[in-house]
Motif scaffolding. Sequence first.
Motif, PDB file in Angstrom:
ATOM      1  N   SER A  77      59.015 -34.655 -32.448  1.00 56.53           N
ATOM      2  CA  SER A  77      60.007 -34.151 -33.405  1.00 56.53           C
ATOM      3  C   SER A  77      59.661 -34.657 -34.794  1.00 56.53           C
ATOM      4  O   SER A  77      59.044 -35.707 -34.951  1.00 56.53           O
ATOM      5  CB  SER A  77      61.428 -34.586 -33.019  1.00 56.53           C
ATOM      6  OG  SER A  77      61.534 -35.994 -32.965  1.00 56.53           O
ATOM      7  N   CYS A  80      64.229 -43.149 -40.939  1.00 62.71           N
ATOM      8  CA  CYS A  80      63.576 -42.040 -40.236  1.00 62.71           C
ATOM      9  C   CYS A  80      63.366 -40.821 -41.130  1.00 62.71           C
ATOM     10  O   CYS A  80      62.448 -40.036 -40.901  1.00 62.71           O
ATOM     11  CB  CYS A  80      64.398 -41.632 -39.023  1.00 62.71           C
ATOM     12  SG  CYS A  80      64.496 -42.897 -37.738  1.00 62.71           S
ATOM     13  N   HIS A  81      64.226 -40.669 -42.131  1.00 61.58           N
ATOM     14  CA  HIS A  81      64.183 -39.460 -42.952  1.00 61.58           C
ATOM     15  C   HIS A  81      63.453 -39.647 -44.278  1.00 61.58           C
ATOM     16  O   HIS A  81      63.647 -38.862 -45.214  1.00 61.58           O
ATOM     17  CB  HIS A  81      65.608 -38.947 -43.194  1.00 61.58           C
ATOM     18  CG  HIS A  81      66.268 -38.415 -41.956  1.00 61.58           C
ATOM     19  ND1 HIS A  81      66.090 -37.127 -41.519  1.00 61.58           N
ATOM     20  CD2 HIS A  81      67.071 -39.019 -41.039  1.00 61.58           C
ATOM     21  CE1 HIS A  81      66.768 -36.943 -40.400  1.00 61.58           C
ATOM     22  NE2 HIS A  81      67.379 -38.080 -40.089  1.00 61.58           N
ATOM     23  N   GLY A 137      62.377 -36.530 -45.436  1.00 59.31           N
ATOM     24  CA  GLY A 137      61.982 -36.193 -44.079  1.00 59.31           C
ATOM     25  C   GLY A 137      60.468 -36.150 -43.932  1.00 59.31           C
ATOM     26  O   GLY A 137      59.722 -36.593 -44.800  1.00 59.31           O
ATOM     27  N   MET A 167      67.067 -38.893 -32.836  1.00 56.01           N
ATOM     28  CA  MET A 167      68.387 -38.925 -33.458  1.00 56.01           C
ATOM     29  C   MET A 167      69.432 -39.087 -32.348  1.00 56.01           C
ATOM     30  O   MET A 167      69.449 -38.314 -31.379  1.00 56.01           O
ATOM     31  CB  MET A 167      68.614 -37.618 -34.218  1.00 56.01           C
ATOM     32  CG  MET A 167      69.939 -37.522 -34.923  1.00 56.01           C
ATOM     33  SD  MET A 167      69.927 -38.293 -36.542  1.00 56.01           S
ATOM     34  CE  MET A 167      71.468 -37.599 -37.170  1.00 56.01           C
ATOM     35  N   CYS A 186      69.616 -44.317 -41.855  1.00 57.37           N
ATOM     36  CA  CYS A 186      69.208 -42.909 -41.861  1.00 57.37           C
ATOM     37  C   CYS A 186      67.904 -42.705 -42.637  1.00 57.37           C
ATOM     38  O   CYS A 186      67.062 -41.896 -42.245  1.00 57.37           O
ATOM     39  CB  CYS A 186      70.301 -42.041 -42.471  1.00 57.37           C
ATOM     40  SG  CYS A 186      71.908 -42.186 -41.662  1.00 57.37           S
ATOM     41  N   SER A 212      61.341 -35.467 -38.569  1.00 59.95           N
ATOM     42  CA  SER A 212      62.626 -35.675 -39.230  1.00 59.95           C
ATOM     43  C   SER A 212      62.807 -34.675 -40.368  1.00 59.95           C
ATOM     44  O   SER A 212      61.902 -34.459 -41.163  1.00 59.95           O
ATOM     45  CB  SER A 212      62.742 -37.104 -39.757  1.00 59.95           C
ATOM     46  OG  SER A 212      61.746 -37.375 -40.736  1.00 59.95           O
TER      47      SER A 212
END
Length: 278
Positions: free
Chosen positions: A211, A181-182, A200, A251, A178, A213
């Motif tokens: 998009s 990407c964040h 993010g 996601m 996780c 994050s």
Amino acid sequence: MKMVFGIVLALSVSPAAAETLVERGAYLVNSVMVCHNCHTPRGPQGLDMSRALSGGQTFDEPAFKVTGSNITPDKDTGIGNWTDAELKHLLASGIRPNGTKVAPIMPTEFYTVLTARDLDALAAYLRSVPAVRHETPAPEYKIPLKPETPTYAGKQAAEAELADKLARGRYLLTIAHCLECHTPEGPSAVHDFAAASGKGGRTFKGPWGESISPNITPDPVAGLGQWSDDEIKRAITQGIARDGHKLKPPMAYAGYATMTAQDLDAIVAFLRTLPPRG
């Protein structure tokens, strides 16, 4: 007495103990680690599951241009000639059997925590999927790759640790990568794990458009501090934000939707412990 003892014994065995390695591997690949997101071809209608895990999308980054590899047991274009030991070594180190290093888009730094059983399970499951002949382009490295040590990664976890809810949440958050990407990237495409883990801000372009994050730390303004547990779980599994708007890929909501309730609860509990980043 034997019948009573048999019943007591059956009740004392955890569901995980009855789970086969292939079943555990299927859960990890298809749900928690969402390997299809990179390793399965993607078309206008989404993932082409008829060619599952045969090589996926291309990532053209400042540091490299690589395509998700074929990880089916095809002997010519996949991992059919790899030993289990070579496959598990790749997962935990990022080193291929020929000694070359994979690009960091493959989150092997996060996979350093994989338990011995989960490594066995991943190898067992990948041996069981249909072999698909599909050759992917050779990787191109534009600048020297810099090693990273993500937050919470670096040390193999023990199976016994996962009985603790927060330890389980930390483990799942890590193998689901996780924070890859964040967490924003600094110079030379290196994540700023030290100062901005979970903050993010990374931009992802694809068939969905663009998009960014979101912040997944418990910051009350920029992050998830005001979200309920159910709102966080809905965002993870359905792609719906707290205010009801639809979240974009990459996601992998459909994969996360098949996670167990226990695992989702553990992830949310651990997210609450992250240092807030405003």
